[in-house]
Design an enzyme around this catalytic site. Structure first.
Site, PDB file in Angstrom:
ATOM      1  N   TYR A   1      -1.402  -0.244  10.354  1.00 16.60           N
ATOM      2  CA  TYR A   1      -1.405  -0.637   8.943  1.00 16.60           C
ATOM      3  C   TYR A   1      -0.128  -0.161   8.237  1.00 16.60           C
ATOM      4  CZ  TYR A   1      -3.412  -1.178   4.224  1.00 16.60           C
ATOM      5  OH  TYR A   1      -3.660  -1.538   2.925  1.00 16.60           O
TER       6      TYR A   1
ATOM      7  N   SER B   1       0.847  -1.201   0.000  1.00 18.02           N
ATOM      8  CA  SER B   1       0.000   0.000   0.000  1.00 18.02           C
ATOM      9  C   SER B   1       0.872   1.237   0.000  1.00 18.02           C
ATOM     10  CB  SER B   1      -0.867  -0.013   1.265  1.00 18.02           C
ATOM     11  OG  SER B   1      -1.444   1.250   1.478  1.00 18.02           O
TER      12      SER B   1
HETATM   13  N1  LIG Z   1      -8.878  -1.443  -0.654  1.00 15.92           N
HETATM   14  C1  LIG Z   1      -7.932  -0.532  -0.810  1.00 15.92           C
HETATM   15  O1  LIG Z   1      -8.188   0.667  -1.089  1.00 15.92           O
HETATM   16  C2  LIG Z   1      -6.484  -0.932  -0.657  1.00 15.92           C
HETATM   17  C3  LIG Z   1      -5.514   0.047  -0.864  1.00 15.92           C
HETATM   18  C4  LIG Z   1      -4.158  -0.311  -0.751  1.00 15.92           C
HETATM   19  C5  LIG Z   1      -3.817  -1.614  -0.446  1.00 15.92           C
HETATM   20  N2  LIG Z   1      -4.805  -2.555  -0.239  1.00 15.92           N
HETATM   21  C6  LIG Z   1      -4.388  -3.935   0.080  1.00 15.92           C
HETATM   22  O2  LIG Z   1      -5.040  -4.827  -0.806  1.00 15.92           O
HETATM   23  C7  LIG Z   1      -5.207  -6.110  -0.159  1.00 15.92           C
HETATM   24  C8  LIG Z   1      -6.680  -6.554  -0.262  1.00 15.92           C
HETATM   25  O3  LIG Z   1      -7.464  -5.576   0.372  1.00 15.92           O
HETATM   26  P1  LIG Z   1      -9.070  -5.532   0.272  1.00 15.92           P
HETATM   27  O4  LIG Z   1      -9.426  -4.097   0.236  1.00 15.92           O
HETATM   28  O5  LIG Z   1      -9.548  -6.449  -0.787  1.00 15.92           O
HETATM   29  O6  LIG Z   1      -9.435  -6.107   1.739  1.00 15.92           O
HETATM   30  P2  LIG Z   1     -10.776  -6.849   2.283  1.00 15.92           P
HETATM   31  O7  LIG Z   1     -11.898  -6.633   1.376  1.00 15.92           O
HETATM   32  O8  LIG Z   1     -10.891  -6.450   3.709  1.00 15.92           O
HETATM   33  O9  LIG Z   1     -10.347  -8.401   2.194  1.00 15.92           O
HETATM   34  C9  LIG Z   1      -9.350  -8.922   3.031  1.00 15.92           C
HETATM   35  C10 LIG Z   1      -9.238 -10.404   2.799  1.00 15.92           C
HETATM   36  O10 LIG Z   1      -8.227 -10.948   3.675  1.00 15.92           O
HETATM   37  C11 LIG Z   1      -8.765 -12.080   4.364  1.00 15.92           C
HETATM   38  N3  LIG Z   1      -8.029 -12.224   5.629  1.00 15.92           N
HETATM   39  C12 LIG Z   1      -7.885 -11.306   6.618  1.00 15.92           C
HETATM   40  N4  LIG Z   1      -7.153 -11.807   7.633  1.00 15.92           N
HETATM   41  C13 LIG Z   1      -6.803 -13.068   7.265  1.00 15.92           C
HETATM   42  C14 LIG Z   1      -6.047 -14.103   7.894  1.00 15.92           C
HETATM   43  N5  LIG Z   1      -5.507 -13.946   9.116  1.00 15.92           N
HETATM   44  N6  LIG Z   1      -5.893 -15.266   7.251  1.00 15.92           N
HETATM   45  C15 LIG Z   1      -6.455 -15.450   6.017  1.00 15.92           C
HETATM   46  N7  LIG Z   1      -7.165 -14.524   5.375  1.00 15.92           N
HETATM   47  C16 LIG Z   1      -7.349 -13.340   5.994  1.00 15.92           C
HETATM   48  C17 LIG Z   1     -10.260 -11.771   4.474  1.00 15.92           C
HETATM   49  O11 LIG Z   1     -11.090 -12.889   4.657  1.00 15.92           O
HETATM   50  P3  LIG Z   1     -11.515 -13.438   6.121  1.00 15.92           P
HETATM   51  O12 LIG Z   1     -11.953 -12.241   6.924  1.00 15.92           O
HETATM   52  O13 LIG Z   1     -12.568 -14.454   5.861  1.00 15.92           O
HETATM   53  O14 LIG Z   1     -10.263 -14.064   6.660  1.00 15.92           O
HETATM   54  C18 LIG Z   1     -10.523 -11.177   3.097  1.00 15.92           C
HETATM   55  O15 LIG Z   1     -10.676 -12.220   2.143  1.00 15.92           O
HETATM   56  C19 LIG Z   1      -4.724  -5.909   1.286  1.00 15.92           C
HETATM   57  O16 LIG Z   1      -3.388  -6.343   1.399  1.00 15.92           O
HETATM   58  C20 LIG Z   1      -4.789  -4.397   1.460  1.00 15.92           C
HETATM   59  O17 LIG Z   1      -3.908  -3.949   2.470  1.00 15.92           O
HETATM   60  C21 LIG Z   1      -6.107  -2.238  -0.341  1.00 15.92           C
END
Ligand SMILES: NC(=O)c1ccc[n+]([C@@H]2O[C@H](COP(=O)([O-])OP(=O)(O)OC[C@H]3O[C@@H](n4cnc5c(N)ncnc54)[C@H](OP(=O)(O)O)[C@@H]3O)[C@@H](O)[C@H]2O)c1
Length: 225
Positions: free
Chosen positions: A149, A134
């Protein structure tokens, strides 16, 4: 040549979008998350699922066992799972228990998974490892917000460089990718569609053999650490 993918955090959001692209290419994919939603997402896509908590000490080993059972190895590892985008905190008032939880999943979880899968990636002729990072983890312009984070992602970036160095001689390409601001549970409303966030990650996961390693990218372009 078809690839075998493991995508962590693939039950929703960007991870599920990456999985959809992988399967759409004709590749096989193992989707990992804690909740049982990962099973229905995988069923819908025609992929495999492993319900695993990657913050647990034995989580990575369970994922390796599932990858061996369903796919007989691995070519692409996408460390995408993450928690605690703590925009309500600042560095001087941070709840360190929450910081510890973020590190356990976002940094140590990815680290454990990388260690566990390194032997399989080394065996692959098209080994790629993508750490989904990120802009919050960039040292350039680091502010005092979202401390759990931001620190976990800055450490993930350092881990990316170390893994790239360790796996260079095995021709496994290791990079960090920021997906940009994406409308997901974590990103909230207003961000871009998940398919746009997934695109730069798929790019890094499918780089040609002479592609970069040890870089930090957004939308296929290098960004500052
Ligand atoms: N969205 C943004 O704007 C943004 C921006 C920059 C970077 N990112 C990065 O992009 C990636 C995906 O983000 P997202 O926005 O798609 O997040 P999200 O919608 O919150 O999804 C997170 C995923 O991680 C899983 N997860 C969390 N803890 C876990 C664990 N201990 N073991 C296994 N699975 C786990 C969750 O499923 P369960 O809860 O079922 O485990 C879910 O499938 C992350 O690395 C985030 O930091 C996102």
């Amino acid at each position: 040549m078809a690839r075998r993918w493991l995508i962590t955090g693939a039950s929703r959001g960007i991870g599920a979008a990456i999985a959809a692209v992988a399967v759409g290419r004709g590749d096989s994919a193992l989707l990992v998350a804690r909740g049982d939603a990962v099973r229905s997402v995988a069923d819908e896509l025609g992929a495999h699922a492993a319900q695993v908590d990657l913050s647990a000490p034995d989580g990575a080993a369970a994922a390796v066992a599932a990858a061996q059972e369903h796919m007989g190895g691995l070519d692409v590892l996408v460390n995408n799972a993450a928690i605690h985008y703590d925009t309500w905190q600042s560095v001087l008032t941070a709840d360190l228990d929450l910081v510890r939880e973020a590190l356990e999943t976002n940094t140590l979880g990815a680290w454990r998974v990388a260690m566990a899968f390194a032997p399989l990636l080394r065996e692959s002729s098209q080994g790629r490892l993508v750490n989904v990072s990120s802009g919050s983890g960039q040292l350039t312009g680091m502010g005092d917000g979202a401390p759990a984070y931001s620190i976990s992602k800055a450490a993930l970036n350092a881990l990316t460089l170390m893994l790239a160095d360790a796996l260079r001689r095995d021709r496994v390409l290791v990079n960090a990718v920021c997906p940009g601001w994406v409308a997901t549970d974590m990103g909230g409303p207003g961000g871009r569609p998940v398919s746009d966030g997934a695109r730069g990650i798929v790019w890094a996961a499918t780089l040609p053999d002479d592609g970069p390693t040890g870089g930090f990218f957004r939308d296929g372009r290098p960004i500052d650490w």
